[in-house]
Write an enzyme that holds these catalytic residues in place. Structure first.
Site, PDB file in Angstrom:
ATOM      1  N   CYS A  81      54.604  69.880  -8.218  1.00 16.31           N
ATOM      2  CA  CYS A  81      55.279  70.487  -8.941  1.00 16.31           C
ATOM      3  C   CYS A  81      56.429  70.602  -7.509  1.00 16.31           C
ATOM      4  O   CYS A  81      56.224  71.242  -7.041  1.00 16.31           O
ATOM      5  CB  CYS A  81      56.144  71.573 -10.061  1.00 16.31           C
ATOM      6  SG  CYS A  81      54.116  71.172 -10.993  1.00 16.31           S
ATOM      7  N   ARG A 111      57.316  65.795  -5.081  1.00 17.64           N
ATOM      8  CA  ARG A 111      56.167  66.538  -5.330  1.00 17.64           C
ATOM      9  C   ARG A 111      55.753  66.572  -6.904  1.00 17.64           C
ATOM     10  O   ARG A 111      54.410  67.008  -7.412  1.00 17.64           O
ATOM     11  CB  ARG A 111      56.962  67.915  -5.270  1.00 17.64           C
ATOM     12  CG  ARG A 111      56.889  68.385  -3.874  1.00 17.64           C
ATOM     13  CD  ARG A 111      58.162  69.367  -3.617  1.00 17.64           C
ATOM     14  NE  ARG A 111      56.728  70.666  -4.224  1.00 17.64           N
ATOM     15  CZ  ARG A 111      56.437  71.246  -2.869  1.00 17.64           C
ATOM     16  NH1 ARG A 111      56.893  70.079  -2.304  1.00 17.64           N
ATOM     17  NH2 ARG A 111      55.687  72.007  -3.354  1.00 17.64           N
ATOM     18  N   ASN A 123      55.919  76.747  -9.921  1.00 21.33           N
ATOM     19  CA  ASN A 123      54.877  75.569  -9.345  1.00 21.33           C
ATOM     20  C   ASN A 123      53.988  76.700  -8.649  1.00 21.33           C
ATOM     21  O   ASN A 123      53.773  77.364  -8.475  1.00 21.33           O
ATOM     22  CB  ASN A 123      55.668  75.351  -8.205  1.00 21.33           C
ATOM     23  CG  ASN A 123      55.229  74.458  -6.659  1.00 21.33           C
ATOM     24  OD1 ASN A 123      54.098  73.349  -7.207  1.00 21.33           O
ATOM     25  ND2 ASN A 123      55.211  73.888  -5.559  1.00 21.33           N
ATOM     26  N   GLU A 145      40.203  54.639   5.478  1.00 20.57           N
ATOM     27  CA  GLU A 145      41.523  54.988   5.099  1.00 20.57           C
ATOM     28  C   GLU A 145      42.407  53.856   4.513  1.00 20.57           C
ATOM     29  O   GLU A 145      42.937  53.443   3.476  1.00 20.57           O
ATOM     30  CB  GLU A 145      42.250  55.221   6.239  1.00 20.57           C
ATOM     31  CG  GLU A 145      43.950  55.560   5.943  1.00 20.57           C
ATOM     32  CD  GLU A 145      44.387  55.915   5.328  1.00 20.57           C
ATOM     33  OE1 GLU A 145      43.311  57.423   4.811  1.00 20.57           O
ATOM     34  OE2 GLU A 145      45.354  56.490   5.366  1.00 20.57           O
ATOM     35  N   HIS A 195      21.196  48.720   2.726  1.00 18.50           N
ATOM     36  CA  HIS A 195      21.169  50.474   1.975  1.00 18.50           C
ATOM     37  C   HIS A 195      21.377  50.319   0.369  1.00 18.50           C
ATOM     38  O   HIS A 195      21.447  51.441   0.487  1.00 18.50           O
ATOM     39  CB  HIS A 195      21.420  51.584   2.664  1.00 18.50           C
ATOM     40  CG  HIS A 195      20.434  51.270   4.121  1.00 18.50           C
ATOM     41  ND1 HIS A 195      19.077  51.445   4.352  1.00 18.50           N
ATOM     42  CD2 HIS A 195      21.047  50.779   5.686  1.00 18.50           C
ATOM     43  CE1 HIS A 195      18.943  51.082   5.795  1.00 18.50           C
ATOM     44  NE2 HIS A 195      20.257  51.459   6.672  1.00 18.50           N
TER      45      HIS A 195
END
Lengths: 596, 399
Positions: free
Chosen positions: A2, A27, A97, A469, A492
């Site tokens: 937040c 955020r 927050n 990534e 594998h």
């Protein structure tokens, strides 16, 4: 996590708060709301992102207020669970927050006293506690309330009877105070208020702030006054506009040559330093989350090769619960925001164990820069896109610089080697630029894979974390399931999932793993998978193995992750864009994760 | 008033320097050409700018962003379809929905001074065109006047008509857009055609100017224009200058740059950010050095433009030359200036003094020597000890 903001001054608070929330949206964006005071208290909030709120918000007049943009932790995204929260009488409003850990017991206690709860959130207990303790002074009520709370929080509150006053407090979650002329601000992060002032005070854990338009008072939880000077913030808001690009992410991808240049300039790797560094750990442990973790993982290979230093990489959320081992590694924590709760807690754990700590941070003045013993700043500037791109690339530059320094300090690298490597590093901006010039070709490949439901990213050695990534980027912005694997590990198990419907992106640059990667590409194409390979310029052989090849300029093998990563960023971006995804605000995610 | 800048073109005649950089971004005294125009607008209080971009638009957008560093507000329009014949009128038609009332129109690839924009704003007339005298009118659109009214405009005439040429800088009103649509439908895409269409019925006022306006037509024009622009260079050091460095005249040194001892710099010279120069390097007048450039010991650079990320090793001589972004030159490179006949677009052009023109990201081996007036393309690799006597195409390996 937040974002919160507070304002008191002579402007219309509604406009200042909405503009600030716009910059805090990274955020969280599940729901948003604001509270404005003008003798009475007006609250307006709803589920949905800020655009939605702006569309439906009525005119609200008043010169002080608070605002919130939410990333749900306790309680689903819905109107009732949005902030600001108000007390039973609608006199106090609060934004929060963080997480209140003892909210369940507090809620029971308050309900017994007759308080009526309207939401499922942990936050609501705070506003009812304020109501309980309020006796004409919000700051006093706040102090009593905080004494009851366990957990992490940054809060801001106002009372309709106390005109022009905002009271905030911080414990673990970030909070900054901006000083204006006859007006003052409070926010989770600097950019939210940078438009109005560059004079900031960073609040520390365990501090309460009381703002009016003319006064700023910091006290500790016991009520003792604290003196602190403001700092001038050098950051500019320039990065906060899209400047013609369709998305912040694309803009930031294209900013990478400059970010790399600035980070190298700031790394102190030059003749002026005389190449004398004091960095000789026996072992290193790198701690980070998400994309930063992948940067750290690439760093492991760099440190082992250049400094012959055994290096392990751990997820911050796991390290905290690991056992203390007898060795004393250098702990390197990586966090773009410097506020990532998991990474901060891990740094604290490491300090308790007596280890020295080094932070790699992008935001100057953030919590980690105070917690860690020393800091390496990545100079990426403000990053708005939730999917990290330029901050990640500069983290790789940081890992490379630190590895070179360590190599010299531990005498595994001669100064001439270090000079050679730094000169090669200075060529990276132009090499990245030539990768960016291939954006259109990568777009064409993105069209080929955008229909896939699942894909694999393969790499070996230091390009293995790049594969991780690449897969993460693909997942987070295009919502296509993707997995990163080391090429040799495929047979594998995961090979069973490779069919003609699973595109494979294989990093096959000219290094010691090249021949083996060709074999791995053979394995997957034999199962009918379409293969996009990333190879070294001039390698015509690779075209015989892969369906498509994207080339990167020839650089020392250790530098290849910086270039292959950029290819994968563009691939993920174009794929997500073709699919019409919300690239800068992927669902369920937020930029800095300040909850555990 | 709003201004529209056309910056979508590639500038093919400036190859190899426009292989990945659009012409408006070619640096003159370390500032992109486009920056001069934006600055000229801002100085005249025009801050609302719509910019048509296309070729390598990212380079332009990443540099100017929303324009706040130049105190203007830039809005970008992407000229998505770069049709083969797409000209200035076509580019302008892209912004018809963005523009209301009167507006200025500027080419993004000319050097434009604030004074010229001032002349344009001070004059009268609904439609205005800035004209200027040129010694070589045949390279441009030549304008015929009656009083101050434009009566004819001819693109690159073969016979001499007049010395007055169009600068491509206009004041228009939004009423021009229906005319543009009509002209485009007839298969013509240049603004000259639009102008020819309106001249018979509408007065177009010519605004004569003697203020600075110049167009980089050929790659060596970069050098002339750089020399002119550098006259305004000031002495300013944000970097580190070691003991034993001589700075004479106006020398600008950007932040993070290091000038090592024994180096002699005679201004006007501008050096960008993060450069490493010396020890013992000589830099002579009218040289611009971009960001992140390295120059090794005992190298001499004179009247040249070194773009970003260039690396020059020791013991080289470079004069009257343009070196493109990221090119690496190994020790003892020699490019001496002399009168030269440069082969361009199949023709030989006489240039009074020229060294060498090297495109971006080429790598030149050690002890390479190049004849005056040669053009070496982008991404070339030249082996050590080569002697270059002719132009070399892009992506060539010389062994």
């Amino acid at each position: 996590m937040c974002g919160i903001i507070g304002y008191t001054g002579n402007r219309q608070a509604r406009d200042v708060i909405l503009a600030g929330l716009r910059r805090l949206e990274y955020r969280g964006y599940d729901s948003a709301g604001i509270a404005i005071g003008n003798g009475s208290l007006n609250v307006f909030k709803d589920k949905g992102d800020l655009d939605h709120l702006v569309k439906i918000i009525p005119e609200m007049r008043g010169k002080f207020g608070i605002g919130h943009t939410r990333w749900a932790t306790h309680g689903k995204p819905m109107k009732n669970n949005s902030h600001p929260m108000v007390d039973c009488n609608g006199e106090i409003a609060l934004v929060h927050n963080g997480i209140i850990e003892n909210n369940v017991s507090l809620r029971e206690e308050l309900m017994k006293k007759g308080h009526v709860f309207r939401s499922e959130t942990d936050t609501e207990v705070v506003v009812h506690l304020l109501e309980e303790y309020y006796d004409g002074d919000l700051e006093v009520a706040m102090r009593k309330t905080l004494a009851r709370l366990q957990g992490s929080y940054a809060v801001a509150a106002m009372h309709q009877k106390e005109n022009g006053k905002i009271v905030g407090a911080r414990n673990i979650s970030p909070l900054v105070v901006g000083l204006g002329k006859r007006e003052n601000f409070l926010a989770s992060d600097v950019p939210a208020i940078l438009e109005y002032t560059d004079r900031m005070i960073y609040l520390l854990d365990g501090e309460i702030i009381t703002l009016t338009k003319d006064t700023v008072r910091i006290t500790d939880f016991k009520g003792k006054s604290i003196k602190r000077n403001w700092q001038k913030v050098e950051m500019t808001l320039e990065g906060a506009e899209k400047g013609g690009y369709e998305h912040f992410m694309l803009k930031e991808i294209f900013e990478q040559p400059n970010s790399i240049r600035d980070t190298i300039l700031g790394s102190n790797l030059n003749a002026e330093s005389g190449y004398s560094f004091d960095l000789k750990p026996d072992t290193v442990k790198i701690i980070a989350c998400g994309t930063s973790y992948h940067a750290g993982y690439v760093g492991k290979y760099m440190m082992e090769e250049l400094a012959r230093t055994p290096t392990t990489v751990e997820l911050a959320s796991e390290y905290r619960f690991s056992s203390d081992t007898s060795q004393a590694p250098l702990i390197i924590g990586i966090s773009q925001s410097g506020e990532t709760t998991d990474t901060l807690s891990a740094i604290k754990t490491a300090k308790k164990r007596g280890f020295s700590t080094l932070g790699i941070v992008n935001i100057v003045g953030s919590t980690m820069t105070r917690e860690a013993d020393s800091v390496f700043y990545t100079r990426a500037g403000l990053e708005v896109g939730v999917a990290a791109t330029k901050t990640y690339i500069t983290q790789l530059i940081a890992m490379l610089s630190i590895s070179i320094k360590m190599g010299v300090a531990k005498e595994h690298l001669g100064i001439d080697d270090a000079r050679y490597l730094t000169q090669e590093m200075r060529k990276l901006p132009k090499h990245v630029r030539s990768v960016l010039d291939q954006s259109d070709a990568i777009f064409d490949l993105a069209q080929e894979i955008s229909g896939a439901r699942s894909m694999f990213f393969l790499g070996r050695n230091m390009n293995f974390p790049v594969a991780l990534e690449g897969a993460l980027k693909m997942k987070e912005i295009s919502y296509i399931h993707a997995e990163g694997y080391p090429g040799g590990e495929l047979k594998h198990g995961p090979l069973a999932l490779v069919t003609e419907e699973t595109p494979v992106i294989a990093i096959a640059v000219k290094d010691q793993t090249y021949e083996k990667m060709l074999g791995n590409i053979g394995e997957v194409s034999a199962r009918g998978a379409m293969v996009i390979a990333i190879g070294t310029e001039g390698d015509r052989e690779l075209e015989k193995y892969a369906d498509h090849v994207i080339y990167i300029p020839e650089v020392p093998p250790l530098f290849t992750p910086i270039l292959t990563s950029v290819v994968l960023q563009l691939l993920a971006y174009h794929t997500a864009n073709i699919l019409g995804c919300e690239i800068d605000k992927p669902r369920h995610l937020a930029k800095s994760v300040t909850v555990e | 008033m709003k201004a529209v800048i056309l910056a979508a073109g590639e500038g093919t005649r400036l190859r190899p320097f426009t292989n990945s950089e659009p012409k408006p971004m070619i640096p003159i005294a370390n500032r992109p050409i486009l920056e001069y125009g934006i600055d000229a607008l801002a100085k005249n209080g025009i801050t609302d700018i719509t910019m048509v971009v296309g070729y390598r638009k990212e380079r332009i957008m990443s540099h100017f962003e929303d324009g706040s560093d130049w105190k203007v507000k830039i809005h970008y329009v992407d000229q998505k379809k770069r049709v083969a014949h797409a000209g200035t009128a076509y580019a302008l038609s892209m912004v018809s929905s963005e523009v209301q009332g009167d507006f200025l129109l500027l080419p993004g690839d000319n050097i434009i001074s604030p004074g010229l924009i001032g002349n344009l704003l001070d004059s009268k007339g609904k439609y205005r065109l800035v004209v200027t005298e040129s010694e070589t009118p045949s390279k441009y659109g030549v304008v015929e006047l009656s009083g101050d009214t434009v009566v004819n405009i001819v693109e690159k005439p073969e016979t001499h008509i007049s010395n007055l040429i169009s600068t491509g800088i206009y004041k228009f009103s939004d009423e021009i857009f229906p005319v543009i649509d009509k002209v485009i439908k007839s298969g013509k895409y240049g603004l000259t055609s639009v102008l020819q269409t309106i001249i018979p019925t509408t007065k177009v006022t010519a605004v004569k100017t003697s203020k600075v306006w110049s167009d980089v037509v050929y790659p060596w024009d970069i050098l002339t224009m750089n020399a002119v622009a550098l006259r305004k260079c000031v002495s300013q050091t944000s970097g580190t200058v070691d003991k034993g460095v001589t700075l004479k005249g106006s020398v600008t040194i950007g932040k993070g740059s290091v000038i090592r001892s024994g180096t002699h710099i005679m201004g006007p010279v501008v050096i960008g950010e993060g450069c490493e120069i010396g020890p013992s390097v000589c830099i002579y007048p009218s040289t611009s050095i971009g960001n992140n450039v390295r120059i090794g010991p005992f190298t001499i650079v004179e009247n040249s433009v070194l773009m970003n990320d260039v690396q020059l090793s020791s013991g080289s001589y470079i004069s009257h030359s343009v070196i493109g972004e990221g090119t690496e030159i190994n020790p003892q490179f020699c490019a001496v200036e002399a009168p030269a006949d440069v082969k361009l677009e199949g023709e030989f052009k006489r240039v009074d003094r020229l060294g060498v023109l090297i495109g971006e990201k080429s790598v030149i081996g050690s002890q390479v020597s190049v004849d005056s007036g040669c053009i070496i393309g982008s991404n070339c690799r030249l082996a050590s000890h080569s002697t270059v006597r002719t132009n070399i195409e892009d992506n060539t390996r010389v062994i």
